[in-house]
Design a protein around this motif. Structure first.
Motif, mmCIF file in Angstrom:
data_model
loop_
_atom_site.group_PDB
_atom_site.id
_atom_site.type_symbol
_atom_site.label_atom_id
_atom_site.label_comp_id
_atom_site.label_asym_id
_atom_site.label_seq_id
_atom_site.Cartn_x
_atom_site.Cartn_y
_atom_site.Cartn_z
ATOM 1 N N CYS A 80 12.066 -6.842 -9.647
ATOM 2 C CA CYS A 80 13.175 -6.884 -9.223
ATOM 3 C C CYS A 80 13.929 -8.117 -8.595
ATOM 4 O O CYS A 80 15.059 -8.515 -8.513
ATOM 5 C CB CYS A 80 13.261 -5.871 -7.752
ATOM 6 N N ILE B 243 16.529 -0.998 -12.404
ATOM 7 C CA ILE B 243 15.461 -1.590 -13.107
ATOM 8 C C ILE B 243 15.439 -1.766 -14.501
ATOM 9 O O ILE B 243 15.343 -2.713 -15.250
ATOM 10 C CB ILE B 243 14.125 -1.234 -12.475
ATOM 11 N N PRO C 188 15.768 0.357 -5.143
ATOM 12 C CA PRO C 188 17.021 -0.358 -5.664
ATOM 13 C C PRO C 188 18.200 0.151 -5.126
ATOM 14 O O PRO C 188 18.447 1.298 -5.095
ATOM 15 C CB PRO C 188 16.942 -0.246 -7.040
#
Length: 535
Positions: free
Chosen positions: A147, A296, A289
């Motif tokens: 990430c 991702i 996220p």
């Protein structure tokens, strides 16, 4: 004049080139491992992953190999991403019309199809999303590194919340209990029992007099129990919560009561739920996220290059050749063939087992060893965030013994107008029971059970919903797999079979987590790269 660091780099490259020229690529690669530039055999489990780079091939005077990757889930995309850094010519074949595999986020306008069932149109509102697959990331996981590297923004995922509930109907509970209340009562009574046993001399063979006093002091704070003169009794404190919260002036607050008996607390089974937050993969802080977990695979696919990825490509045969691999697949109704130097197969093992191949009976038996697991989820979009407004729950998970298993509250969009609750996230037989139902039947069943926790409001103001049964997802057919044991079959598939390497979370010790997929991909990339350089 070059800087010292540059001189060192040039000198190291010259040294390695000389080693390669005199001793061959194998000697050069072993030297690279000793210098920490590439993992040697002994250091493979200790040296951190080293991203590949084109310079590795410049040192050997050869070109990078071609690789066909089966599956555009997290493992397959990661393999393509890492190999691409060194200039490998990669092609990713993905049977579905999207990337991500089990990493799937549903939004308004999507269409969710199931094997043997009607397709669901997803009608969530703007900015509302449902992570139908993975939904959380622990701080220590490799997922966090990707990430960061790929620029995927993160926010806190509230995995444990004192305001969420525990409800064990089979144990005789008639109403849910807040996590904070259950924890206070379990810790309190356990501390009382241990303090009494310690003071009565039951632990004299294990504890010195000083140890005993220190333990009693700890238990006093840990369990909020009384002192020796009070028999170390647990009577409950504000830790359990309040019926009237502390306020101004003379409003000191009214602690929750009455305190259940020790037998009632242990009979309720709430203590079993508390171990959840101690798990290495479940402990706070956790992350997600921003905007959905599929950020991702979308970021990976962008980095790989969409021209590398062929969606709608269903593999029909895998053939090991003497000096490469041949993959047959269908796309747009046409039979196609691709040849490459190597193959990375990152499909689920039970799916791979159905694809004809010439890898041998041992490989076929090994692919059939893992057992697919069942899991299902339901996303409920409400027209108002009643869990925040009425019950003060901001994120977290309610744990039950009902067949819905768990209810999740959103960890973002606080104080917004709408929000999405995960109405169930269940496993095994419970997931199979829901999978056998239509979406409308799943919705009704989940709302009826959720109302046992939250009352009639749980059924009200549901504006959209979507449910997924992972055993009924084509080309996936399971939420994850379980190994009866990590024996010969596991070891076999962690080694290349001819020119075919296998990869996926199912070949890791963190199955069902994206971390396992990332780690397995990195292992395969390292193994394949070592093989190419030393061939």
């Amino acid at each position: 004049m070059p800087r010292p660091a540059e001189s060192e780099a040039y000198s190291r490259r010259g040294f390695l080139t000389m080693i390669g020229a005199t001793g061959g690529a194998g000697a050069m690669f072993a030297t690279m491992g000793a210098l920490g530039l590439a993992p040697g055999a002994e250091a493979a489990t200790r040296v951190p992953f080293q991203p590949l780079c084109p310079a590795d091939f410049h040192l050997t005077g050869r070109a990078a190999a071609s690789v066909v990757i089966l599956g555009a889930g997290v493992a397959g995309l990661t393999a393509a991403y890492e190999l691409g850094k060194a200039g490998y010519a990669c092609t990713v074949l993905e049977a579905q019309d999207r990337v991500g595999g089990r990493n799937r986020t549903l939004r308004g306008g999507d269409r969710l199809e199931e094997m043997g069932g009607a397709a669901q149109p997803v009608r969530f509102g703007k900015d509302v999303y449902f992570n139908a697959g993975p939904a959380r990331i622990a701080q220590w996981m490799t997922t966090m590194d990707y990430c960061r590297e790929l620029g995927v923004p993160l926010e806190v995922f509230t995995n444990s919340n004192a305001e969420a509930y525990i409800y064990n109907e089979s144990a005789g509970m008639t109403a849910p209990v807040r996590w904070r209340t259950a924890k206070a009562d379990v810790y309190g009574y356990v501390s009382e029992l241990l303090a009494k046993a310690t003071d009565a001399g039951a632990l004299d063979q294990r504890l010195t007099t000083t140890d005993k006093e220190r333990l009693l002091s700890f238990l006093s704070d840990f369990g909020a129990i009384g002192g020796r003169t009070d028999g170390f009794a647990y009577k409950g404190t504000g830790r359990r919560g309040y019926t009237v919260d502390p306020g101004a002036g003379d409003v000191e607050g009214v602690p929750l009561g009455p305190v259940p008996s020790l037998s009632q607390v242990f009979a309720s089974g709430v203590g079993r739920s508390l171990s959840f937050e101690f798990g290495y993969s479940q402990a706070m802080l956790m992350f997600q996220p921003v905007g959905g977990m599929d950020a991702i695979p979308r970021a990976l696919a962008k980095a790989v290059g969409h021209g590398v990825i062929r969606t709608g490509a269903e593999v029909t045969r895998i053939t090991n050749l003497q000096d490469g691999v041949e993959i047959r697949y269908t796309r747009d109704g046409r039979a196609k063939v691709i040849e490459a130097d190597y193959c990375v197969a990152s499909l689920p093992p039970h799916v791979l087992a159905r694809i004809p191949h010439n890898l041998g009976a041992d490989v076929q038996a090994a692919l059939g060893t893992p057992v697919p697991a069942s899991s299902g989820k339901l996303g409920l979009e409400y027209g108002n965030r009643w869990w925040e407004n009425d019950e003060g729950i901001y994120g977290g998970i309610t744990n039950t013994d009902l067949d819905l298993s768990t209810i999740w509250y959103p960890s973002h969009g606080y104080h917004g107008r709408r929000g999405l609750v995960v109405g169930y996230y269940n496993f095994g037989a419970n997931a199979d029971a829901y999978a056998a139902l239509t979406h409308a039947e799943r919705l009704k069943r989940a709302l009826d059970q959720g109302a046992e926790i939250h009352g009639p409001r749980y059924r009200a103001d549901v504006v959209a919903s979507a449910s997924i049964a992972w055993r009924r997802q084509r080309h996936i057919e399971g939420a994850w797999i379980g190994w009866p044991s990590r024996g010969a079959a596991y070891a076999l598939l962690n080694r290349p079979q001819g020119r075919v390497h296998f990869s996926g979370d199912w070949l890791s010790h963190e199955i069902a987590w994206q971390h396992g997929a990332f780690e397995s991909a990195r292992k395969v990339v390292t193994d394949l790269h070592r093989r190419v350089l030393t061939a």
